[in-house]
Design an enzyme around this catalytic site. Structure first.
Site, mmCIF file in Angstrom:
data_model
loop_
_atom_site.group_PDB
_atom_site.id
_atom_site.type_symbol
_atom_site.label_atom_id
_atom_site.label_comp_id
_atom_site.label_asym_id
_atom_site.label_seq_id
_atom_site.Cartn_x
_atom_site.Cartn_y
_atom_site.Cartn_z
ATOM 1 N N HIS A 29 0.870 -1.170 0.000
ATOM 2 C CA HIS A 29 0.000 0.000 0.000
ATOM 3 C C HIS A 29 0.914 1.228 0.000
ATOM 4 O O HIS A 29 2.033 1.164 0.512
ATOM 5 C CB HIS A 29 -0.826 -0.071 1.292
ATOM 6 C CG HIS A 29 -1.885 0.964 1.445
ATOM 7 N ND1 HIS A 29 -1.616 2.272 1.759
ATOM 8 C CD2 HIS A 29 -3.238 0.878 1.347
ATOM 9 C CE1 HIS A 29 -2.756 2.940 1.857
ATOM 10 N NE2 HIS A 29 -3.759 2.116 1.608
ATOM 11 N N ASP A 64 3.110 -4.425 7.909
ATOM 12 C CA ASP A 64 1.891 -3.635 7.775
ATOM 13 C C ASP A 64 0.732 -4.615 7.958
ATOM 14 O O ASP A 64 0.426 -5.400 7.063
ATOM 15 C CB ASP A 64 1.859 -2.972 6.390
ATOM 16 C CG ASP A 64 0.524 -2.300 6.094
ATOM 17 O OD1 ASP A 64 -0.391 -2.361 6.955
ATOM 18 O OD2 ASP A 64 0.391 -1.723 4.997
ATOM 19 N N GLN A 66 -4.459 -5.239 7.000
ATOM 20 C CA GLN A 66 -5.404 -6.227 6.479
ATOM 21 C C GLN A 66 -5.226 -7.585 7.160
ATOM 22 O O GLN A 66 -5.896 -8.549 6.810
ATOM 23 C CB GLN A 66 -5.219 -6.403 4.959
ATOM 24 C CG GLN A 66 -5.329 -5.128 4.157
ATOM 25 C CD GLN A 66 -6.731 -4.542 4.163
ATOM 26 O OE1 GLN A 66 -7.717 -5.229 4.423
ATOM 27 N NE2 GLN A 66 -6.838 -3.255 3.872
ATOM 28 N N LYS A 111 -10.363 -0.754 10.456
ATOM 29 C CA LYS A 111 -10.519 -1.940 9.608
ATOM 30 C C LYS A 111 -10.818 -3.173 10.444
ATOM 31 O O LYS A 111 -10.949 -4.277 9.935
ATOM 32 C CB LYS A 111 -9.259 -2.165 8.767
ATOM 33 C CG LYS A 111 -8.988 -1.045 7.759
ATOM 34 C CD LYS A 111 -7.805 -1.398 6.888
ATOM 35 C CE LYS A 111 -7.159 -0.199 6.212
ATOM 36 N NZ LYS A 111 -7.975 0.429 5.185
ATOM 37 N N CYS A 136 -4.870 2.668 -3.427
ATOM 38 C CA CYS A 136 -3.618 3.189 -2.866
ATOM 39 C C CYS A 136 -2.480 2.203 -3.082
ATOM 40 O O CYS A 136 -1.618 2.021 -2.215
ATOM 41 C CB CYS A 136 -3.763 3.522 -1.388
ATOM 42 S SG CYS A 136 -4.948 4.824 -1.081
#
Lengths: 149, 421
Positions: B138, B215, B218, B241, B379
């Protein structure tokens, strides 16, 4: 789906499928690039401006149906017009897709471009329809790059 | 690794035993109609919905506890501080950090990554050093490192991926060398759904003594994450999220690393003492939390974690797996539809394109039927370039989605194809 069929009218779908004046213009003496970073629309508008009149106009790039059809029909509408008339058309087009005013004279000035009036029901798509026009305006005024975000 | 094992996928055909209708009742937003149609919310990778208990917890804070934290001797401030620090404790247990001071509250994964770039990167990375990221990052895990490289004269190296959207691990191994000073990769790709073998990748980097940031934006909404088991050095994720309000988020860091790092922002709450000559920074985690944070949101994140403890997350993951399998099957059967991202290890994200139809047009038509998807570059512009598409449409699932919703999606996509034929 009535608003939807207002948006995706046959003539818009047709211009999306078979965009007119969709090429690089070798004789161009003005050009500008337009981006919509939000959705990735990207196009270049080429102009051959002689004696302040649009002798030739073309575009290339990629984008959604609305932006592609808007670009295609814009080239047809602007070709042969004076710089001033082209700018005036941009103003009228912008008014049509951004305001609820259905001023008859605005729509009248726009001719078949009024198929884009349905866009105003879809606020996030207004930028798609106006990107080619902003880009043409930039090309007319020797600005190289526009971004509609 | 304590992440949910893929073995659940083997049981795909069996009833997952997950009562999705009961779960849906927990999420008030799902009850509404859009354009006269029941909302079909398939944009969970962008932001997931918030259950009633999280909303209620936010209200309780605002009604009964609202005041500033860490600085008041008065009753309300102590209450707010207790709730805020309680949320941090919940985060600690949720990701199995050693200590709660390793869990820094940030506004989201983006801010977490920027914190590490400023605090660690600007201090320890210099000219000629190399930072490895992956081709599926991302922008939040690309741009900060690019900024650092530009400032320091360091070099950004990128792990490539194959046509399925899987990282080429041999290439990764080959990129690691004595100049490598940092690795930053995503747990799960937001644009492709690929689940990366991060444990192996972390091990590999550690052989060179290189710290790794994951990261996890997700990752955490779908998997059980154990930062000690992964042995990652940093793990960043966003609350919004994972069923919490926007403005909440966490960057986990190993205490030993966080201790050596520069602060991120300067200001109140991050200091021990200030004179015009010298400031002594506060201890962890305060050192990294300048100014008044998003107290209500972070307390909401704590409540979202409590909520997740009330559901069987293995069942929830199996349900999501089944939704993804079913949606992949249904959409692949539609002429002209192409799925972008076909990794073997994949979860919850279905990116697709349709021949000659721009994703933006797909998104508008789906919206008219009450279906929320993301249309665009997510993104992740380099991912779009890798697959040679300007954008994709993306349906992303949470455990409250249903097969019936996938049916509505598939039917409407058929209608899209019809309109443009």
């Amino acid at each position: 789906m009535s608003e939807l069929s207002e948006l995706y009218q046959q003539v818009i779908l047709d211009h999306n499928k078979k965009p007119r004046n969709f090429r690089k213009l070798e004789s161009a003496n003005h050009s500008a690039e337009g981006f919509n970073p939000l959705c990735g629309d990207h196009l270049t508008v080429y102009l051959n401006l002689e004696d302040d009149a649009v002798k030739e106009i073309s575009f290339e790039g990629s984008g959604c149906a609305i932006s592609k059809a808007a670009a295609s029909m814009m080239t047809q509408a602007v070709k042969g017009k004076s710089k001033e008339d082209a700018e005036q058309l941009f103003t009228s087009f912008h008014e049509m897709v951004t305001s609820d005013l259905d001023e008859e004279n605005v729509v009248e000035r726009l001719g078949n471009l009024k198929v884009f009036s349905g866009v105003r029901e879809f606020p996030v798509r207004v930028k798609c329809a106006t990107l080619p026009w902003h880009t043409m305006h930039a090309a007319l005024n020797n600005e190289a790059l526009v971004s509609t975000e | 690794m304590a992440t949910i094992e893929k073995s659940v996928s083997i049981e795909r055909q069996v009833n997952t035993g997950f009562d999705v209708q009961r779960i849906r009742e927990d999420f008030p937003v799902l009850r509404q109609t859009v354009n006269g149609k029941p909302l079909v919310y398939l944009d969970n990778a962008a932001s997931s919905q918030v259950p009633q208990v999280v909303i209620d917890r936010g209200s309780i804070y605002l009604e009964d506890e609202h005041s500033n934290i860490h600085r008041g001797v008065h009753y309300l401030s102590q209450k707010a501080t207790t709730a805020y620090e309680g949320a941090r404790e919940k985060v600690k247990r949720f990701i199995n950090a050693r200590e709660s001071r390793e869990c820094i509250f940030v506004r989201g994964a983006t801010e977490g990554i920027n914190l590490v770039m400023h605090g660690y990167g600007r201090k320890f990375i210099g000219a000629g050093d190399e930072i490895i990221i992956s081709a599926m990052e991302h922008h939040a895990n690309i741009v900060p490192w690019q900024m650092l490289c530009e400032e320091k004269g360091a070099r950004l190296r990128v792990i490539p991926m194959n046509d399925a959207g899987e990282l080429l691990l041999d290439e990764y191994d080959a990129l690691l060398n004595e100049r490598t000073k940092f690795v930053a990769v995503t747990h799960v790709s937001n644009a492709l759904g690929t689940v990366n073998p991060i444990k192996r990748m972390i091990d590999q980097a550690h052989k060179y003594g290189v710290p790794v940031l994951i990261d996890g934006a997700q990752g955490v909404p779908h998997m059980l994450v154990d930062v000690q088991d992964l042995d990652c050095d940093f793990y960043a994720f966003s609350g919004h999220k994972m069923f919490a309000p926007t403005g909440s988020g966490v960057v986990y860091g190993k205490a030993a690393l966080l201790e050596t790092m520069n602060p991120f922002q300067g200001g109140g709450d991050m200091i021990k003492s200030v004179t015009f000559e010298k400031t002594i920074y506060g201890d962890l985690p305060n050192k990294f939390e300048a100014g008044t944070p998003a107290i209500a949101s972070q307390i909401g994140l704590g409540a979202a974690i409590d909520y997740l403890h009330t559901i069987d997350r293995k069942q929830a993951a199996a349900h999501e797996d089944e939704l993804l399998r079913y949606a992949t099957e249904k959409l692949s059967a539609i002429e002209g539809v192409r799925i972008i991202g076909t990794a073997r290890e994949k979860l919850s994200v279905l990116s697709f394109v349709i021949d000659d139809i721009h994703p933006h047009d797909i998104g508008t038509i789906l919206d008219q039927e009450g279906i929320a998807v993301r249309a665009g570059h997510h993104c992740a512009q380099p991912v779009m370039q890798r697959f040679n598409v300007p954008a994709t449409a993306r349906a992303s699932f949470a455990f409250y989605n249903t097969k019936e919703e996938v049916d509505v999606l598939a039917r409407t996509i058929e209608r899209v194809v019809e309109i443009f034929s």
